[in-house]
Design an enzyme around this catalytic site. Sequence first.
Site, PDB file in Angstrom:
ATOM      1  N   GLU A 292       0.881  -1.229  -0.102  1.00  0.00           N
ATOM      2  CA  GLU A 292       0.082   0.041   0.065  1.00  0.00           C
ATOM      3  C   GLU A 292       0.835   1.197  -0.007  1.00  0.00           C
ATOM      4  O   GLU A 292       0.404   2.379  -0.618  1.00  0.00           O
ATOM      5  CB  GLU A 292      -1.166  -0.009   1.194  1.00  0.00           C
ATOM      6  CG  GLU A 292      -1.863  -0.805   0.978  1.00  0.00           C
ATOM      7  CD  GLU A 292      -1.644  -2.385   1.399  1.00  0.00           C
ATOM      8  OE1 GLU A 292      -0.557  -2.512   1.995  1.00  0.00           O
ATOM      9  OE2 GLU A 292      -2.701  -3.250   1.800  1.00  0.00           O
TER      10      GLU A 292
ATOM     11  N   MET B  93      24.448   8.352   1.689  1.00  0.00           N
ATOM     12  CA  MET B  93      24.220   9.639   2.426  1.00  0.00           C
ATOM     13  C   MET B  93      24.687   9.631   3.900  1.00  0.00           C
ATOM     14  O   MET B  93      25.202  10.498   4.537  1.00  0.00           O
ATOM     15  CB  MET B  93      22.980  10.306   2.245  1.00  0.00           C
ATOM     16  CG  MET B  93      22.477  11.817   2.585  1.00  0.00           C
ATOM     17  SD  MET B  93      23.669  12.769   1.940  1.00  0.00           S
ATOM     18  CE  MET B  93      22.936  13.548   0.589  1.00  0.00           C
TER      19      MET B  93
ATOM     20  N   LYS C 114     -17.783  -0.814   5.910  1.00  0.00           N
ATOM     21  CA  LYS C 114     -18.263  -1.678   4.851  1.00  0.00           C
ATOM     22  C   LYS C 114     -19.894  -1.715   4.755  1.00  0.00           C
ATOM     23  O   LYS C 114     -20.234  -1.703   3.599  1.00  0.00           O
ATOM     24  CB  LYS C 114     -17.847  -3.126   5.298  1.00  0.00           C
ATOM     25  CG  LYS C 114     -17.885  -4.098   4.307  1.00  0.00           C
ATOM     26  CD  LYS C 114     -17.096  -5.353   4.563  1.00  0.00           C
ATOM     27  CE  LYS C 114     -17.082  -6.287   3.420  1.00  0.00           C
ATOM     28  NZ  LYS C 114     -16.564  -7.578   3.725  1.00  0.00           N
TER      29      LYS C 114
ATOM     30  N   PHE D 295     -11.720  -7.011  13.754  1.00  0.00           N
ATOM     31  CA  PHE D 295     -10.597  -7.511  12.839  1.00  0.00           C
ATOM     32  C   PHE D 295     -10.465  -6.496  11.937  1.00  0.00           C
ATOM     33  O   PHE D 295     -11.217  -5.957  11.174  1.00  0.00           O
ATOM     34  CB  PHE D 295     -11.163  -8.763  12.167  1.00  0.00           C
ATOM     35  CG  PHE D 295     -10.524  -9.350  11.217  1.00  0.00           C
ATOM     36  CD1 PHE D 295      -9.009  -9.705  11.530  1.00  0.00           C
ATOM     37  CD2 PHE D 295     -10.480  -9.231   9.894  1.00  0.00           C
ATOM     38  CE1 PHE D 295      -8.021 -10.189  10.697  1.00  0.00           C
ATOM     39  CE2 PHE D 295      -9.670  -9.758   8.844  1.00  0.00           C
ATOM     40  CZ  PHE D 295      -8.515 -10.264   9.383  1.00  0.00           C
ATOM     41  N   GLN D 296      -9.209  -6.037  11.800  1.00  0.00           N
ATOM     42  CA  GLN D 296      -8.663  -5.079  11.046  1.00  0.00           C
ATOM     43  C   GLN D 296      -9.342  -3.801  11.168  1.00  0.00           C
ATOM     44  O   GLN D 296      -9.460  -2.964  10.098  1.00  0.00           O
ATOM     45  CB  GLN D 296      -8.506  -5.687   9.331  1.00  0.00           C
ATOM     46  CG  GLN D 296      -7.940  -6.924   9.255  1.00  0.00           C
ATOM     47  CD  GLN D 296      -7.670  -7.036   7.868  1.00  0.00           C
ATOM     48  OE1 GLN D 296      -8.344  -6.878   6.918  1.00  0.00           O
ATOM     49  NE2 GLN D 296      -6.374  -7.716   7.424  1.00  0.00           N
TER      50      GLN D 296
HETATM   51  C1  LIG Z   1      18.655  14.164   1.173  1.00  0.00           C
HETATM   52  C2  LIG Z   1      17.873  15.504   0.960  1.00  0.00           C
HETATM   53  C3  LIG Z   1      18.828  16.670   0.639  1.00  0.00           C
HETATM   54  C4  LIG Z   1      18.066  17.776   0.401  1.00  0.00           C
HETATM   55  N1  LIG Z   1      18.942  18.966   0.133  1.00  0.00           N
HETATM   56  C5  LIG Z   1      18.093  20.084  -0.534  1.00  0.00           C
HETATM   57  C6  LIG Z   1      18.942  20.862  -1.074  1.00  0.00           C
HETATM   58  O1  LIG Z   1      20.219  20.950  -1.136  1.00  0.00           O
HETATM   59  N2  LIG Z   1      18.232  22.122  -1.720  1.00  0.00           N
HETATM   60  C7  LIG Z   1      16.556  22.219  -1.908  1.00  0.00           C
HETATM   61  O2  LIG Z   1      16.319  22.897  -2.235  1.00  0.00           O
HETATM   62  N3  LIG Z   1      16.114  20.944  -1.205  1.00  0.00           N
HETATM   63  C8  LIG Z   1      16.749  19.926  -0.653  1.00  0.00           C
HETATM   64  N4  LIG Z   1      15.948  18.975  -0.241  1.00  0.00           N
HETATM   65  C9  LIG Z   1      14.381  19.054  -0.241  1.00  0.00           C
HETATM   66  C10 LIG Z   1      13.992  19.970   1.116  1.00  0.00           C
HETATM   67  O3  LIG Z   1      13.822  18.946   2.314  1.00  0.00           O
HETATM   68  C11 LIG Z   1      12.605  20.592   0.607  1.00  0.00           C
HETATM   69  O4  LIG Z   1      11.544  19.506   0.385  1.00  0.00           O
HETATM   70  C12 LIG Z   1      12.704  21.682  -0.280  1.00  0.00           C
HETATM   71  O5  LIG Z   1      13.592  22.479  -0.219  1.00  0.00           O
HETATM   72  C13 LIG Z   1      11.251  22.379  -0.316  1.00  0.00           C
HETATM   73  O6  LIG Z   1      10.996  23.101  -1.587  1.00  0.00           O
HETATM   74  P1  LIG Z   1      10.026  24.188  -1.609  1.00  0.00           P
HETATM   75  O7  LIG Z   1      10.418  25.534  -0.763  1.00  0.00           O
HETATM   76  O8  LIG Z   1       9.948  24.473  -3.043  1.00  0.00           O
HETATM   77  O9  LIG Z   1       8.773  23.850  -1.045  1.00  0.00           O
HETATM   78  P2  LIG Z   1       7.336  22.732  -1.386  1.00  0.00           P
HETATM   79  O10 LIG Z   1       7.410  21.783  -0.384  1.00  0.00           O
HETATM   80  O11 LIG Z   1       7.551  22.455  -2.563  1.00  0.00           O
HETATM   81  O12 LIG Z   1       6.302  23.726  -1.119  1.00  0.00           O
HETATM   82  C14 LIG Z   1       5.753  24.744  -2.006  1.00  0.00           C
HETATM   83  C15 LIG Z   1       5.382  26.039  -1.525  1.00  0.00           C
HETATM   84  O13 LIG Z   1       4.659  26.604  -2.419  1.00  0.00           O
HETATM   85  C16 LIG Z   1       3.336  26.825  -1.941  1.00  0.00           C
HETATM   86  N5  LIG Z   1       2.458  26.569  -2.996  1.00  0.00           N
HETATM   87  C17 LIG Z   1       1.865  25.490  -3.337  1.00  0.00           C
HETATM   88  N6  LIG Z   1       0.965  25.777  -4.522  1.00  0.00           N
HETATM   89  C18 LIG Z   1       1.095  26.982  -4.752  1.00  0.00           C
HETATM   90  C19 LIG Z   1       0.370  27.958  -5.528  1.00  0.00           C
HETATM   91  N7  LIG Z   1      -0.521  27.363  -6.688  1.00  0.00           N
HETATM   92  N8  LIG Z   1       0.604  29.080  -5.739  1.00  0.00           N
HETATM   93  C20 LIG Z   1       1.407  29.767  -4.742  1.00  0.00           C
HETATM   94  N9  LIG Z   1       2.002  28.987  -3.718  1.00  0.00           N
HETATM   95  C21 LIG Z   1       1.915  27.431  -3.697  1.00  0.00           C
HETATM   96  C22 LIG Z   1       3.031  26.005  -0.614  1.00  0.00           C
HETATM   97  O14 LIG Z   1       2.132  26.338   0.329  1.00  0.00           O
HETATM   98  C23 LIG Z   1       4.392  25.872  -0.102  1.00  0.00           C
HETATM   99  O15 LIG Z   1       4.671  26.721   0.753  1.00  0.00           O
HETATM  100  C24 LIG Z   1      16.444  17.846   0.226  1.00  0.00           C
HETATM  101  C25 LIG Z   1      15.715  16.742   0.746  1.00  0.00           C
HETATM  102  C26 LIG Z   1      16.515  15.573   0.955  1.00  0.00           C
HETATM  103  C27 LIG Z   1      15.724  14.337   0.983  1.00  0.00           C
HETATM  104  C1  LIG Z   2      12.652   5.415   4.951  1.00  0.00           C
HETATM  105  C2  LIG Z   2      13.862   5.825   5.275  1.00  0.00           C
HETATM  106  N1  LIG Z   2      14.660   5.417   6.202  1.00  0.00           N
HETATM  107  C3  LIG Z   2      15.850   6.148   6.761  1.00  0.00           C
HETATM  108  C4  LIG Z   2      16.242   7.353   5.949  1.00  0.00           C
HETATM  109  C5  LIG Z   2      17.436   8.004   6.162  1.00  0.00           C
HETATM  110  N2  LIG Z   2      18.662   8.031   5.163  1.00  0.00           N
HETATM  111  C6  LIG Z   2      18.759   9.005   4.208  1.00  0.00           C
HETATM  112  S1  LIG Z   2      19.677   8.617   2.866  1.00  0.00           S
HETATM  113  C7  LIG Z   2      19.905   7.239   3.447  1.00  0.00           C
HETATM  114  C8  LIG Z   2      20.807   6.347   2.792  1.00  0.00           C
HETATM  115  C9  LIG Z   2      20.337   6.088   1.100  1.00  0.00           C
HETATM  116  O1  LIG Z   2      21.131   5.135   0.696  1.00  0.00           O
HETATM  117  P1  LIG Z   2      21.044   4.607  -0.946  1.00  0.00           P
HETATM  118  O2  LIG Z   2      19.537   4.642  -1.241  1.00  0.00           O
HETATM  119  O3  LIG Z   2      21.737   3.302  -1.060  1.00  0.00           O
HETATM  120  O4  LIG Z   2      21.310   5.874  -1.547  1.00  0.00           O
HETATM  121  P2  LIG Z   2      22.919   6.719  -1.701  1.00  0.00           P
HETATM  122  O5  LIG Z   2      22.933   7.784  -0.643  1.00  0.00           O
HETATM  123  O6  LIG Z   2      23.980   5.597  -1.353  1.00  0.00           O
HETATM  124  O7  LIG Z   2      23.131   7.107  -2.936  1.00  0.00           O
HETATM  125  C10 LIG Z   2      19.278   7.064   4.675  1.00  0.00           C
HETATM  126  C11 LIG Z   2      19.385   5.768   5.444  1.00  0.00           C
HETATM  127  C12 LIG Z   2      15.116   7.680   4.855  1.00  0.00           C
HETATM  128  N3  LIG Z   2      15.705   9.007   4.210  1.00  0.00           N
HETATM  129  N4  LIG Z   2      14.168   7.297   4.765  1.00  0.00           N
END
Ligand SMILES: Cc1cc2nc3c(=O)[nH]c(=O)nc-3n(C[C@H](O)[C@H](O)[C@H](O)COP(=O)(O)OP(=O)(O)OC[C@H]3O[C@@H](n4cnc5c(N)ncnc54)[C@H](O)[C@@H]3O)c2cc1C
Ligand SMILES: Cc1ncc(C[n+]2csc(CCOP(=O)(O)OP(=O)(O)O)c2C)c(N)n1
Length: 584
Positions: free
Chosen positions: A51, A482, A163, A113-114
Site C-alpha cells: 500500500e 548519504m 463496509k 478484525f482489521q
Molecule cells: C537528502 C535530501 C537533501 C535535500 N537537499 C536539498 C537542497 O540542497 N536544496 C533544496 O532545495 N532542497 C533540498 N531537499 C528538499 C527539502 O527538504 C525541501 O523538500 C525543499 O527544499 C522544499 O522545497 P520548496 O520550498 O519548493 O517547497 P514545497 O514543499 O514544494 O512547497 C511549496 C510551497 O509553495 C506553496 N504553494 C503551493 N502551491 C502554490 C500555488 N499554486 N501558488 C503559490 N504557492 C503555492 C506551498 O504553500 C508551499 O509553501 C533535500 C531533501 C532530501 C531528502
Molecule cells: C525510509 C527512510 N529511512 C531512513 C532514511 C535515512 N536515510 C537518508 S539517505 C539514506 C541512505 C540512502 O542510501 P541509498 O539509497 O543506497 O543511496 P545513496 O545515499 O547511497 O546514494 C538513509 C538511510 C530515509 N531517508 N528514509
Amino acid sequence: MTQMTGAKMVVQALKDQGVEVVFGYPGGAVLPIYDEIFQQTEIRHILVRHEQAAVHAAEGYARSTGKPGVVLVTSGPGATNAVTGITDALMDSIPLVVLTGQVPTFMVGNDAFQEADTVGITRPCTKHNWLVKDTDALADTIHQAFHVATSGRPGPVLVDIPKDVQFAEGTYVEPRAAKTGHYQPKVKGDKEMITRLVEAMETAERPIFYTGGGVINSGDAATQLLREFVDATGFPITSTLMGLGSYPASGKGWLGMLGMHGLYEANLAMHDCDLMINIGARFDDRITGRVADFSPHSRKAHIDIDPSSINKTIRVEMPIVGDVAHVLEDALRIWKSRGRKVNKAALAEWWAQIEEWRKVECLRYRNSDKIIKPQYALQRLEALTKDRKDRYICTEVGQHQMWAAQFLGFEAPNRWMTSGGLGTMGYGFPASIGVQIAHPDALVINVAGEGSWLMNMQEMGTAVQYSLPVKQFILNNERLGMVRQWQSLLHGNRYSHSWSEALPDFVKLAEAFGAKGIQCSDPADLDDAIAEMLAHDGPVIFDCLVEKHENCYPMIPSGEPHHKMLLGEDTGEDAIKAGGAVLV
Ligand SMILES: Cc1cc2nc3c(=O)[nH]c(=O)nc-3n(C[C@H](O)[C@H](O)[C@H](O)COP(=O)(O)OP(=O)(O)OC[C@H]3O[C@@H](n4cnc5c(N)ncnc54)[C@H](O)[C@@H]3O)c2cc1C
Ligand SMILES: Cc1ncc(C[n+]2csc(CCOP(=O)(O)OP(=O)(O)O)c2C)c(N)n1
C-alpha cells in the site's frame, strides 16, 4: 435523484471526477468497491504489491500530470501501510484522494478484525479527512475530497468508508451539487503589495528569484509567466529541489539549485542579494541554513497560496498570499505598464560577481578510468537522454538524489519526481510506475541508490504485470551513502550500520521477476550499457557499480549559515577564498 449502493457511488463519483486510474490493493473492508471496479471498464485499477507503493505511485502520477492521484486500500494494515506515502504527499504538497475501507459502523470501537482508527492516525498527515457514516453523505464527501485536495495548497485527503456504508443504498449527488463552497482559498494577490514588489524590482541592485514547488503546483501558465518575467528582467533565478524544471536549465538566468547540496553561486547569490523574490517556496531548513544568518542584506517578498507558510521561519517585508500564476500575471502587467524598468548597470555588476563565483566550478570532481564515479554515470545518462522530449526522472533518497538534481537538466515542469520534505527512501520506484502509467510511451527513469531501491523492490511485480518499461538506474555504492557521508564528516569515519553485507544480485533479481538486468562496472562500457537499457522495451534494472566512498558536494553543514559550504577537493581554491567559503 439516483439511488445506488455506497460501493457503486464510489465508482460513479470517481468517474464524474474524471479519474482514469486508481492505485490500490484489496482486502475485506473494500471488497464491495472492488466488486464494482470489476464490473466496469472506464476506470483502470493498478494492483501494486504494497500500500505504501500505491500512494507513491499515485504521487508520481499526480506530479507528472498535474491531476490528483487516487488510492484505494483496505482497513487496518492497508491504511497504516499507506501512512508513509500520505505523509510524503503532505510534506511535498501533492494532491491525492485516498479511499480506505473501514469495519462496519456498528463494529467501530470494538477492536474489530482489521480495525484501526484511520481518521485518527491520518489526521496529522492529511490536509483533511472524513469518516463517512451515512451512505447519503458519501458522494458529496468524495466530491469535496477532490475539491480540497486540488484547491489552494494541494495535499492528500482521505475518506474512510465503513463496509456497511458501502453495502447500503443512498442518494447519489453530482459534483456540481456538492457542498464545496466552504473552502475557497484566495488566488489573487493584493495589488498594493504586488506594486510594492514591482517598485523594489525597479531599483534593486542585486535581485534574485528564489522559486519552488509552488510554481509547479500552480500549473503551466505559472511556468510560462515565470520564464517571461525572468528573461525580460534579466534577473538571476535559482530553485529548490521541488521547483526544478519550472524555469529551464538551459535558460539564461539559471543559476542551478540552491540549498544544502545546491550550487555555490546560487547560495552565495541568495546570501548577498538585496532583493529576494520567493515564488512558491517555503524557506525550508535545507535552504536557510542557520536562520539568524540567512540573507542578511535583502528585502524579501514571498508569494505563497498558503498564508501559514508566510513569516513561518523568515520574516518578509512583502507578503503576497495568492496563486503563483495569478500573482505573476499581475506583477508582469504592472511592471510593463510602468515602463519595464530595471537597474541595468547594477545588474551587469551583479552578473559579473555571479560569474566570479561560477569559476569555483563547485560540481567539479576527480574522474577515473578505473571505476565509475556516480557523477560521471549521471553526466553520461544526461548526455544520452537529454534530447528525449518525453523524459521523466524519479529518484529515491540519498546522495544519488542530490547528484541527479545537480547533474541532470530539466527544461520543463512535471518531469522531476522526488521526495523532498519527508525524504522517503522507497519513493522513487513506485513513483516511476505511476509516471509510466500516466505516460505509457515516455522514457521514465528512476535514479536510485541500492538501499532505497530495496525498500520497495517488490514493485518489480507490478512493473512486469503491466509491461511498464521503467528503467531503474541504480547507483550501487554498496553503502547507505548519504548516511556514510555524514558519518565520515561528523562522526569520525565510524560507519555504524551504513552498509549492507548481503545485497542481491540485481541482474538475477530482474530475471527472477521476468525483467531485464544489466550490470556495469567499467567506465569504458557505460555508454553502451546505458544505450542497451534505453533500447529495451520492458522494465530494466541497471546495476551501476560506482565508487563506494564518494562524497556529495557542495554541502552546507547542518547548523551553518547558507554561505558556508564544504566543497570538493577539485574545485577552484583561489576563487573559493575570494568568495569566503569554508573549504575542507
Ligand atoms: C537528502 C535530501 C537533501 C535535500 N537537499 C536539498 C537542497 O540542497 N536544496 C533544496 O532545495 N532542497 C533540498 N531537499 C528538499 C527539502 O527538504 C525541501 O523538500 C525543499 O527544499 C522544499 O522545497 P520548496 O520550498 O519548493 O517547497 P514545497 O514543499 O514544494 O512547497 C511549496 C510551497 O509553495 C506553496 N504553494 C503551493 N502551491 C502554490 C500555488 N499554486 N501558488 C503559490 N504557492 C503555492 C506551498 O504553500 C508551499 O509553501 C533535500 C531533501 C532530501 C531528502
Ligand atoms: C525510509 C527512510 N529511512 C531512513 C532514511 C535515512 N536515510 C537518508 S539517505 C539514506 C541512505 C540512502 O542510501 P541509498 O539509497 O543506497 O543511496 P545513496 O545515499 O547511497 O546514494 C538513509 C538511510 C530515509 N531517508 N528514509
